[in-house]
Scaffold this active site. Sequence first.
Site, PDB file in Angstrom:
ATOM      1  CG  ASN A  10      47.213  26.202  53.192  1.00 46.38           C
ATOM      2  OD1 ASN A  10      47.026  25.234  53.933  1.00 46.38           O
ATOM      3  ND2 ASN A  10      46.257  26.711  52.425  1.00 46.38           N
ATOM      4  CD  GLU A 168      45.905  32.110  49.386  1.00 42.77           C
ATOM      5  OE1 GLU A 168      47.029  31.627  49.265  1.00 42.77           O
ATOM      6  OE2 GLU A 168      44.940  31.482  49.855  1.00 42.77           O
ATOM      7  CB  SER A 214      50.711  29.340  41.201  1.00 40.88           C
ATOM      8  OG  SER A 214      49.576  28.491  41.046  1.00 40.88           O
ATOM      9  N   GLY A 235      51.108  27.280  48.909  1.00 36.83           N
ATOM     10  CA  GLY A 235      50.536  25.945  49.042  1.00 36.83           C
ATOM     11  C   GLY A 235      51.516  24.897  48.562  1.00 36.83           C
ATOM     12  N   GLY A 236      51.370  24.479  47.300  1.00 36.12           N
ATOM     13  CA  GLY A 236      52.167  23.389  46.739  1.00 36.12           C
ATOM     14  C   GLY A 236      53.660  23.490  47.010  1.00 36.12           C
TER      15      GLY A 236
HETATM   16  P1  PGA Z   1      49.230  27.202  45.843  1.00 36.14           P
HETATM   17  O1  PGA Z   1      48.193  27.401  47.060  1.00 36.14           O
HETATM   18  O2  PGA Z   1      50.516  27.873  46.243  1.00 36.14           O
HETATM   19  O3  PGA Z   1      49.379  25.713  45.708  1.00 36.14           O
HETATM   20  O4  PGA Z   1      48.626  27.842  44.655  1.00 36.14           O
HETATM   21  C1  PGA Z   1      48.126  28.612  47.758  1.00 36.14           C
HETATM   22  C2  PGA Z   1      47.056  28.537  48.825  1.00 36.14           C
HETATM   23  O5  PGA Z   1      45.999  27.941  48.590  1.00 36.14           O
HETATM   24  O6  PGA Z   1      47.230  29.078  49.935  1.00 36.14           O
END
Ligand code: PGA
Length: 252
Positions: A10, A168, A214, A235-236
């Site tokens: 994402n 999540e 994360s 995400g990140g």
């Molecule tokens: P993150 O985001 O991996 O940066 O924690 C996950 C997401 O919001 O789908």
Amino acid sequence: MARIPFIAGNWKLNHGPRAAAELALGLREQLADRGDVTVAVFPTALSMHSVLPILEGTGIHVGVQDIAAKQSGAFTGSNSAEMARELGCSYALIGHSERRQLWGETDAAVRAKIDTARAAGLLPMVCIGETLTEREAGRVEEVVFRQLSAAFDGLEADVAATLTVAYEPVWAIGTGVTASPDQAQEVHQSLRGWLADHYPPFVSEQMRLLYGGSVKPTNAAELLGCADIDGALVGGASLKAESFAGIIAATR
Ligand code: PGA
């Protein structure tokens, strides 16, 4: 029954057309021979035009981060499922906690968007998860079951089986704090149990339940090693080809 792992990226509101094209090129190089895992990326709508031609024919799916509940009309600033499909998208991310929290998206809106996505030929990936306050109050199951019940309300088994669910926990998103494998597995097991209680066995057996919050190359293997965790929504760590590929490598 063995489920094929599913790793999704994402990109949120990151990577304009140029940076998105670079990332897509990196993914095309690094993921060339991975037929044993489903991979999808969710770029911003404004970068779709640069990502889609690069990933065409690679087996890496592209999805839209959110859709309007209507296919067209007077909805300034929204993205249409039909238009995303016409562009070449195959998935729609629905009900991400940022949409729920920052845009006040309700369970009912999530449910409506599932129909809209399906009507356009997009596969819905539905996000659910509790906040820290809800977890600390011992309300995890209550919250995720409510979100699931709303999302699957009235869906026949053969339709339900086409959905992907991403669990999540809100407190783990973008915080660097990951749910422990035990915490994540516990919720995933409950989610699969909920599906088994509401549908014939093939639905809970086939459905891929992704963990998000994360996920990094360094923690992916132990999360993905859990019995009911079939993949990750990232995400990140999906914003760089090496780290996303590192997470995909952890499915082996
Ligand atoms: P993150 O985001 O991996 O940066 O924690 C996950 C997401 O919001 O789908």
